[in-house]
Design an enzyme around this catalytic site. Structure first.
Site, mmCIF file in Angstrom:
data_model
loop_
_atom_site.group_PDB
_atom_site.id
_atom_site.type_symbol
_atom_site.label_atom_id
_atom_site.label_comp_id
_atom_site.label_asym_id
_atom_site.label_seq_id
_atom_site.Cartn_x
_atom_site.Cartn_y
_atom_site.Cartn_z
ATOM 1 C CE LYS A 1 27.240 46.133 44.401
ATOM 2 N NZ LYS A 1 27.940 47.365 43.984
ATOM 3 C CB CYS B 1 43.209 45.498 37.659
ATOM 4 S SG CYS B 1 44.274 44.197 37.008
ATOM 5 C CB ALA C 1 39.808 43.634 42.543
#
Length: 327
Positions: A95, A11, A15
């Site tokens: 990333k 979470c 996101a």
């Protein structure tokens, strides 16, 4: 194309702010479930985005989840990407893919072996402005390319932020430095040599807070790159050739409603090229879904991730040598 059924492992702020909204808005994907460490926090996020709340292992066991997006801290990427691939799920990982080339190469090989999509979430690669820059270069708008500059710096995160924790893969190089490195690969090619590198020593701590890198392409084009997470915000790159220069601001994290401006200068003066808005996050989700539904797997993105991990490893080695020589 049937929507790709996606679960989210974590979470994290990225996101909640960027990827979950895209997963609920893009027709090519359908958000099925989100997993988190805190049941109450996970339930709150799931309710906000209209999906199920569950645990990490439970999400990977769900037969209605085809693919997962993984925004856990960088130091945990290798563990959860591997677990997802072993569970037969396609993966879009934040990333950088992992903290080093060995782990990234191992995961790329595992994905290839199992016929699964593995993508590293560099959303800026899916923004249309960079394709326009590439076309201008190909058309000779700058003449022969001679040098490249890129910078991505941000203000200092709060003291309790995970980016200050070495055990979770924190530090400026892995958080923001990988953007200028990836941009250099985009325009100068993947086979870059690290000529020199330095980490910021003004704020000693558990992780690097900034640095600079000089790279060179096999053709002799140089790239001067800088990054940091205790700085004023900067997100830009510039290309300089024998016939002109081109600058891109808001290069790495432009909002969807931003109209990019390319600034070109040359013998005839300066001009601005105003581009249309583009949503790089939605484009990323669409590209990932298309890769999952494609009849054949394209190995190029995973290879690019491994090449970036190798370049990042070389930056660390060069910075270590520079530090030891300066002691």
């Amino acid at each position: 194309m049937d929507p790709v059924r996606v679960g989210v492992l974590g979470c994290a702020s990225i996101a909640r702010r960027r990827v979950l909204p895209a997963l609920t808005a893009v027709a090519a994907a359908r958000l099925v479930a989100v997993a988190g460490r805190s049941p109450s926090r996970t339930a709150e996020v799931a309710a906000a985005f209209g999906c199920a709340a569950t645990g990490y292992e439970e999400l990977l066991a769900r037969p209605d989840v085809e693919a997962v997006y993984i925004p856990v801290p960088t130091g945990l990427h290798a563990r959860w990407v591997r677990a997802a691939l072993l569970a037969g799920k396609h993966v879009l990982a934040e990333k950088p893919l992992t903290t080093d080339a060995r782990r990234s190469a191992g995961l790329a090989a595992l994905a290839d072996e199992r016929g699964l999509v593995l993508r590293e979430n560099f959303m800026f690669l899916h923004h249309a402005q960079h394709a326009v820059v590439a076309r201008l270069l190909a058309l000779g708008a700058l003449g022969d390319l001679r040098s490249f500059e890129a910078a991505f710096t941000i203000p200092a995160p709060p003291p309790d932020d995970i980016r200050h924790r070495a055990d979770l893969g924190g530090g400026a190089l892995l958080d923001v430095g990988v953007y200028p490195l990836r941009a250099a690969q985009l325009f100068l090619g993947p086979a870059l040599e690290v000529v020199s590198a330095e980490f910021d020593e003004r704020a000693p701590g558990a992780v690097d807070v900034g640095g600079s890198v000089l790279v060179r392409s096999p053709a002799g084009v140089t790239g001067r790159l800088s990054f940091g997470m205790d700085h004023a915000y900067r997100s830009a790159y510039a290309l300089h050739g024998t016939g002109g220069s081109l600058r891109v601001d808001r290069a790495f994290t432009p909002p969807a409603d931003h109209r990019p401006v390319l600034r070109l200068s040359g013998p005839g003066g300066e001009r601005e090229v105003l581009l249309a808005t583009d949503d790089q996050c939605a484009n990323t989700v669409r590209a990932f879904a298309a890769a999952v539904r494609a009849p054949h797997r394209d190995p190029a993105p995973a290879r690019a991730s491994v090449a970036l991990a190798r370049l990042t490893d070389e930056v660390r080695r060069a910075a270590t040598v520079s530090r030891s020589h300066g002691a």
